[in-house]
Enzyme design. Structure first.
Site, mmCIF file in Angstrom:
data_model
loop_
_atom_site.group_PDB
_atom_site.id
_atom_site.type_symbol
_atom_site.label_atom_id
_atom_site.label_comp_id
_atom_site.label_asym_id
_atom_site.label_seq_id
_atom_site.Cartn_x
_atom_site.Cartn_y
_atom_site.Cartn_z
ATOM 1 N N SER A 84 -4.724 -9.645 -2.987
ATOM 2 C CA SER A 84 -5.200 -10.642 -3.963
ATOM 3 C C SER A 84 -4.053 -11.535 -4.420
ATOM 4 O O SER A 84 -4.259 -12.485 -5.168
ATOM 5 C CB SER A 84 -5.817 -9.927 -5.167
ATOM 6 O OG SER A 84 -4.831 -9.099 -5.797
ATOM 7 N N CYS A 115 11.524 14.208 -8.265
ATOM 8 C CA CYS A 115 11.827 15.074 -9.416
ATOM 9 C C CYS A 115 12.224 14.196 -10.602
ATOM 10 O O CYS A 115 13.076 13.317 -10.479
ATOM 11 C CB CYS A 115 12.983 16.017 -9.053
ATOM 12 S SG CYS A 115 13.504 17.020 -10.466
ATOM 13 N N HIS A 127 5.855 -0.577 -2.724
ATOM 14 C CA HIS A 127 5.377 0.139 -3.916
ATOM 15 C C HIS A 127 5.416 1.645 -3.750
ATOM 16 O O HIS A 127 4.751 2.373 -4.491
ATOM 17 C CB HIS A 127 3.947 -0.326 -4.255
ATOM 18 C CG HIS A 127 3.886 -1.754 -4.689
ATOM 19 N ND1 HIS A 127 2.705 -2.468 -4.778
ATOM 20 C CD2 HIS A 127 4.865 -2.613 -5.051
ATOM 21 C CE1 HIS A 127 2.957 -3.702 -5.193
ATOM 22 N NE2 HIS A 127 4.256 -3.824 -5.354
ATOM 23 N N ASN A 156 0.832 -1.204 0.000
ATOM 24 C CA ASN A 156 0.000 0.000 0.000
ATOM 25 C C ASN A 156 0.868 1.256 0.000
ATOM 26 O O ASN A 156 1.964 1.273 0.560
ATOM 27 C CB ASN A 156 -0.931 0.012 1.218
ATOM 28 C CG ASN A 156 -1.858 -1.191 1.237
ATOM 29 O OD1 ASN A 156 -2.057 -1.836 0.200
ATOM 30 N ND2 ASN A 156 -2.392 -1.526 2.394
ATOM 31 N N VAL A 157 0.346 2.292 -0.623
ATOM 32 C CA VAL A 157 1.067 3.570 -0.719
ATOM 33 C C VAL A 157 0.386 4.645 0.129
ATOM 34 O O VAL A 157 0.790 5.803 0.108
ATOM 35 C CB VAL A 157 1.156 4.028 -2.198
ATOM 36 C CG1 VAL A 157 1.935 3.019 -3.034
ATOM 37 C CG2 VAL A 157 -0.238 4.261 -2.799
#
Ligand code: APR
Length: 269
Positions: free
Chosen positions: A193, A130, A122, A105-106
């Site tokens: 999943s 940048c 992730h 998860n982010v």
């Protein structure tokens, strides 16, 4: 023996004997906070095409569209809180000797819930990079005042500091996650999943290296038959129950053995 909560007592005892545990999470752990998952009936990939939004090619083609999608997701996430599942994972640090949270998860919700040893496979939606200098920094402006946002140092476009399809995982994060998967006594696989590699291989790496692997999901997944057991239900309900049962189990063993400390006294599974 089946415990009153439906979580098998032998599973509780196996986990209760673990010294080092990895909690491997996916979007399902944040679902009860109100953050959309990617797959399943209301998943983001049901409404949007990943190739149009989560690839470097998509960003080169239309950076404004890609940033508008991340701005939309950032606005959702800024309005939610960690749920009891995140909180239970954070509290595991008081129960086990070593807890590593490896997340796909982010959204940053494990950090907000108080987890410390977090590996973000992730990336993080609250950081930007940048595109010219490759510098990475916190970027919490929400909603965006300009689209696409530009680097204040060199004026180049910024990109979200997340891993897009076709991009490699951050090497340090992947190496760390693989190392703990190889050495942990137990792994909880929560709300994923198990379809996106290489992250999805980690439960099998743990199982191959002798860990006791328990999946917590509202549905069975492609790895359900390859690990020790699957607890079907919401992470926000199961994790607090599981933590209470493990804590009670360690208290009982402490009373019986008369030794100080609970789970931390045990070594190995
Ligand atoms: N509790 C537990 N599990 C849940 C819950 C819940 N409340 N709600 C949904 N789930 C489960 C679903 O059954 C599904 O198995 O969470 C899983 C979510 O799966 P995905 O949406 O595919 O999310 P994830 O596995 O994290 O996706 C992996 O794919 O698109 C990429 O980069 C993205 O990190 C993401 C990766």
């Amino acid at each position: 023996m089946i415990s009153t909560s439906g979580i098998p007592q032998d599973l509780v005892e196996r986990l209760g004997h673990a010294s080092s545990i990895v909690v491997f999470t996916g979007a399902g752990v944040s679902a009860e906070s109100g953050v959309p998952t990617f797959r399943g009936q209301d998943g983001l990939w049901q409404k949007y095409n990943a190739e149009d939004l989560a690839t470097w090619q998509a960003f080169e083609r239309d950076p404004r569209l890609v940033w508008s999608w991340y701005d939309y997701r950032r606005q959702i996430i800024s309005g939610v809180d960690p749920n009891p599942g995140h909180a239970a994972i954070a509290k595991m640090a008081a129960v086990f000797d070593n807890v590593t949270v490896v997340t796909q998860n982010v959204d940053g919700l494990h950090d907000r819930a108080g987890s410390k040893n977090i590996v973000e496979l992730h990336g993080n939606i609250w950081r930007a990079r940048c595109t010219r200098e490759l510098t990475v920094f916190d970027f919490r402006e929400c909603p965006l005042s300009e689209n696409p946002p530009l680097c204040k140092e060199c004026g180049s476009m910024l990109r979200p500091d997340v891993v897009w399809y076709g991009e490699p995982l951050p090497m340090d994060a992947y190496e760390r996650s693989h190392e703990v998967a190889c050495t942990c006594d137990a792994m909880l696989v929560v709300g994923t999943s198990a379809q996106v590699r290489p992250a999805a291989t980690l439960p099998l790496v743990a199982k191959h290296n002798g860990a006791f692997v328990v999946e917590i999901n509202t549905h069975y997944t492609p790895i359900s038959a390859l690990i020790d057991t699957t607890l079907i239900g919401g992470a926000g309900e199961i994790l607090p129950e599981l933590l209470d049962l493990i804590s009670a189990c360690s208290d009982d063993s402490e009373d019986a053995s008369g030794t100080a400390g609970g789970v931390k006294e045990h070594s190995g599974v």
